[in-house]
Scaffold this motif. Structure first.
Motif, PDB file in Angstrom:
ATOM      1  N   MET B  27       0.845  -1.642   0.240  1.00 38.17           N
ATOM      2  CA  MET B  27      -0.287  -0.029   0.433  1.00 38.17           C
ATOM      3  C   MET B  27       0.780   1.182  -0.322  1.00 38.17           C
ATOM      4  O   MET B  27       0.424   2.015   0.523  1.00 38.17           O
ATOM      5  CB  MET B  27      -0.696   0.053   1.218  1.00 38.17           C
ATOM      6  CG  MET B  27      -1.615  -1.232   1.471  1.00 38.17           C
ATOM      7  SD  MET B  27      -2.887  -1.542   2.454  1.00 38.17           S
ATOM      8  CE  MET B  27      -1.539  -2.437   3.573  1.00 38.17           C
ATOM      9  N   ASN B  28       2.384   1.310  -0.026  1.00 36.93           N
ATOM     10  CA  ASN B  28       3.088   2.202  -0.232  1.00 36.93           C
ATOM     11  C   ASN B  28       2.950   2.804   1.113  1.00 36.93           C
ATOM     12  O   ASN B  28       3.077   3.891   1.176  1.00 36.93           O
ATOM     13  CB  ASN B  28       2.484   2.974  -1.473  1.00 36.93           C
ATOM     14  CG  ASN B  28       3.974   3.962  -1.874  1.00 36.93           C
ATOM     15  OD1 ASN B  28       4.731   3.176  -1.975  1.00 36.93           O
ATOM     16  ND2 ASN B  28       3.891   5.116  -2.004  1.00 36.93           N
ATOM     17  N   HIS B  29       3.351   2.624   2.108  1.00 35.55           N
ATOM     18  CA  HIS B  29       2.799   3.191   3.560  1.00 35.55           C
ATOM     19  C   HIS B  29       4.034   3.165   4.204  1.00 35.55           C
ATOM     20  O   HIS B  29       5.351   2.844   3.975  1.00 35.55           O
ATOM     21  CB  HIS B  29       1.846   1.854   4.170  1.00 35.55           C
ATOM     22  CG  HIS B  29       0.193   2.067   4.591  1.00 35.55           C
ATOM     23  ND1 HIS B  29      -0.229   1.576   4.746  1.00 35.55           N
ATOM     24  CD2 HIS B  29      -0.323   3.055   3.692  1.00 35.55           C
ATOM     25  CE1 HIS B  29      -1.552   1.346   4.500  1.00 35.55           C
ATOM     26  NE2 HIS B  29      -1.424   2.540   3.692  1.00 35.55           N
ATOM     27  N   ASN B  30       4.294   4.578   4.635  1.00 40.67           N
ATOM     28  CA  ASN B  30       5.978   4.950   5.302  1.00 40.67           C
ATOM     29  C   ASN B  30       5.922   4.293   6.814  1.00 40.67           C
ATOM     30  O   ASN B  30       7.044   3.551   7.028  1.00 40.67           O
ATOM     31  CB  ASN B  30       5.818   6.139   5.694  1.00 40.67           C
ATOM     32  CG  ASN B  30       6.271   7.035   3.927  1.00 40.67           C
ATOM     33  OD1 ASN B  30       6.984   6.576   3.249  1.00 40.67           O
ATOM     34  ND2 ASN B  30       5.000   8.075   3.946  1.00 40.67           N
ATOM     35  N   ALA B  50       9.737   4.543  11.547  1.00 41.17           N
ATOM     36  CA  ALA B  50       8.937   5.414  10.732  1.00 41.17           C
ATOM     37  C   ALA B  50       8.743   5.514   9.652  1.00 41.17           C
ATOM     38  O   ALA B  50       7.829   6.543   8.775  1.00 41.17           O
ATOM     39  CB  ALA B  50       8.606   6.465  11.708  1.00 41.17           C
ATOM     40  N   SER B  51      10.016   4.649   8.571  1.00 43.27           N
ATOM     41  CA  SER B  51      10.282   5.667   7.284  1.00 43.27           C
ATOM     42  C   SER B  51      11.555   4.483   6.990  1.00 43.27           C
ATOM     43  O   SER B  51      12.244   3.397   7.743  1.00 43.27           O
ATOM     44  CB  SER B  51      10.745   6.761   7.040  1.00 43.27           C
ATOM     45  OG  SER B  51      11.796   6.451   7.933  1.00 43.27           O
ATOM     46  N   GLU B  52      11.867   3.936   5.892  1.00 41.05           N
ATOM     47  CA  GLU B  52      12.520   3.088   5.521  1.00 41.05           C
ATOM     48  C   GLU B  52      13.999   3.551   5.716  1.00 41.05           C
ATOM     49  O   GLU B  52      13.659   5.000   6.137  1.00 41.05           O
ATOM     50  CB  GLU B  52      13.003   3.063   3.583  1.00 41.05           C
ATOM     51  CG  GLU B  52      13.529   2.594   3.211  1.00 41.05           C
ATOM     52  CD  GLU B  52      13.757   2.272   1.983  1.00 41.05           C
ATOM     53  OE1 GLU B  52      12.561   2.706   1.246  1.00 41.05           O
ATOM     54  OE2 GLU B  52      14.515   1.833   1.112  1.00 41.05           O
ATOM     55  N   LYS B  71      10.855  -0.175   1.380  1.00 41.12           N
ATOM     56  CA  LYS B  71      10.159   0.580   2.315  1.00 41.12           C
ATOM     57  C   LYS B  71       8.287  -0.566   2.333  1.00 41.12           C
ATOM     58  O   LYS B  71       7.889   0.035   2.950  1.00 41.12           O
ATOM     59  CB  LYS B  71       9.322   1.349   0.733  1.00 41.12           C
ATOM     60  CG  LYS B  71       8.141   2.295   1.347  1.00 41.12           C
ATOM     61  CD  LYS B  71       7.452   3.407   0.925  1.00 41.12           C
ATOM     62  CE  LYS B  71       6.968   4.667   1.188  1.00 41.12           C
ATOM     63  NZ  LYS B  71       6.513   5.459  -0.151  1.00 41.12           N
ATOM     64  N   ARG B  72       8.550  -1.908   1.633  1.00 37.84           N
ATOM     65  CA  ARG B  72       7.406  -2.805   1.198  1.00 37.84           C
ATOM     66  C   ARG B  72       8.225  -3.583   2.643  1.00 37.84           C
ATOM     67  O   ARG B  72       6.501  -4.017   3.264  1.00 37.84           O
ATOM     68  CB  ARG B  72       7.675  -3.745   0.198  1.00 37.84           C
ATOM     69  CG  ARG B  72       7.193  -2.887  -1.024  1.00 37.84           C
ATOM     70  CD  ARG B  72       6.723  -3.833  -2.088  1.00 37.84           C
ATOM     71  NE  ARG B  72       5.527  -4.926  -1.629  1.00 37.84           N
ATOM     72  CZ  ARG B  72       6.492  -6.102  -1.432  1.00 37.84           C
ATOM     73  NH1 ARG B  72       7.344  -6.747  -1.609  1.00 37.84           N
ATOM     74  NH2 ARG B  72       4.933  -6.749  -1.243  1.00 37.84           N
ATOM     75  N   CYS B  91       1.665  -7.399  12.578  1.00 38.07           N
ATOM     76  CA  CYS B  91       2.425  -6.471  11.658  1.00 38.07           C
ATOM     77  C   CYS B  91       1.309  -6.069  11.522  1.00 38.07           C
ATOM     78  O   CYS B  91       0.365  -5.803  11.180  1.00 38.07           O
ATOM     79  CB  CYS B  91       3.836  -7.690  10.550  1.00 38.07           C
ATOM     80  SG  CYS B  91       4.036  -5.969   9.161  1.00 38.07           S
ATOM     81  N   ALA B  92       1.961  -4.393  10.691  1.00 33.93           N
ATOM     82  CA  ALA B  92       0.675  -3.492  10.564  1.00 33.93           C
ATOM     83  C   ALA B  92       1.675  -2.139   9.848  1.00 33.93           C
ATOM     84  O   ALA B  92       3.107  -1.778   9.695  1.00 33.93           O
ATOM     85  CB  ALA B  92       0.172  -2.825  11.425  1.00 33.93           C
ATOM     86  N   SER B  93       0.967  -1.842   9.524  1.00 37.78           N
ATOM     87  CA  SER B  93       1.155  -0.582   8.026  1.00 37.78           C
ATOM     88  C   SER B  93       0.098   0.652   8.265  1.00 37.78           C
ATOM     89  O   SER B  93      -0.806   0.262   8.917  1.00 37.78           O
ATOM     90  CB  SER B  93       1.705  -0.995   6.977  1.00 37.78           C
ATOM     91  OG  SER B  93       0.572  -1.016   6.050  1.00 37.78           O
TER      92      SER B  93
END
Lengths: 111, 112
Positions: B27-30, B50-52, B71-72, B91-93
């Motif tokens: 979902m391209n989530h950070n 919080a980010s890659e 990122k994925r 796991c969650a995004s």
């Protein structure tokens, strides 16, 4: 120390009646609150949320009420249906990407 | 759109063994997270990212390591499993500005 608390581990309600699930929090910096529903062997799924600038948010049979002075929120389900039987978690966040969860309330709706 | 996927679904380990739980989101989530769920304890945050390229400890990080590969993907590693790590891991995004976290189906881990 648990910042989000759900003091009722379980709740049973007759089909068609109202279910009220409660949640208390201690951190006054929390500004966004959510309810998740979880079926066995599945991940939690989002149900409804409320921002701290509101005191009520409604979505179909589900309504969340927020009482900031009491640091309390509740989820009302009207009318309750057998398919609503699940574990409900409340969660909160404070202007960040970190979420704090309660211990969950297991709701059983009796047909 | 698969959402958040986790592998494996079930795992049994002996005390002292190591393993890596895998998580991926499309979902391209950070932001990505690892939680554990234990009876009467709710969902407790182990680590989040919080980010890659960034990771932070949550409430119960001891005994775990994480890696935000890109990122994925966000993996959780148990270097030397202990019976206290018997749990269900989620796991969650999350997309900043979005409404909610999206959760995977969970990994049920038993350490004997």
């Amino acid at each position: 120390d648990q910042q989000v608390k759900q003091n009722s581990p379980s709740l049973s309600v007759q089909e068609g009646r109202i279910s009220i699930l409660n949640c208390d929090y201690t951190n006054s910096m929390f500004d966004y609150f959510l309810w998740y529903k979880k079926y066995p062997a599945e991940g939690p799924t989002f149900l409804i949320s409320i921002s701290s600038i509101k005191d009520k948010n409604e979505d179909g049979r589900f309504t969340v009420f927020l009482n900031k002075s009491a640091k309390h929120l509740s989820l009302h389900i009207v009318p309750s249906q057998p398919g609503d039987s699940a574990v409900y978690f409340c969660a909160a966040s404070a202007v960040s990407d970190q979420f704090y969860f309660g211990t969950g309330t297991s709701l059983t709706v009796i047909p | 759109n698969a959402g958040v996927t986790q592998t494996p679904k079930f795992q049994v380990l002996k005390t002292g063994q190591s393993m890596t739980l895998q998580c991926a989101q499309d979902m391209n989530h950070n932001s990505m997270y690892w939680y554990r769920q234990d009876p009467g304890m709710g969902l407790r945050l182990i680590y989040y990212s919080a980010s890659e390229g960034t990771t932070d400890k949550g409430e119960v990080p001891n005994g775990y390591n994480v890696s935000r590969l890109n990122k994925r993907e966000f993996s959780l590693r148990l270097e030397s499993a202990a019976p206290s790590q018997t749990s269900v891991y989620f796991c969650a995004s999350y997309y900043r500005g979005g409404n909610e976290q999206y959760f995977g189906p969970g990994t049920r881990l038993t350490v004997t």
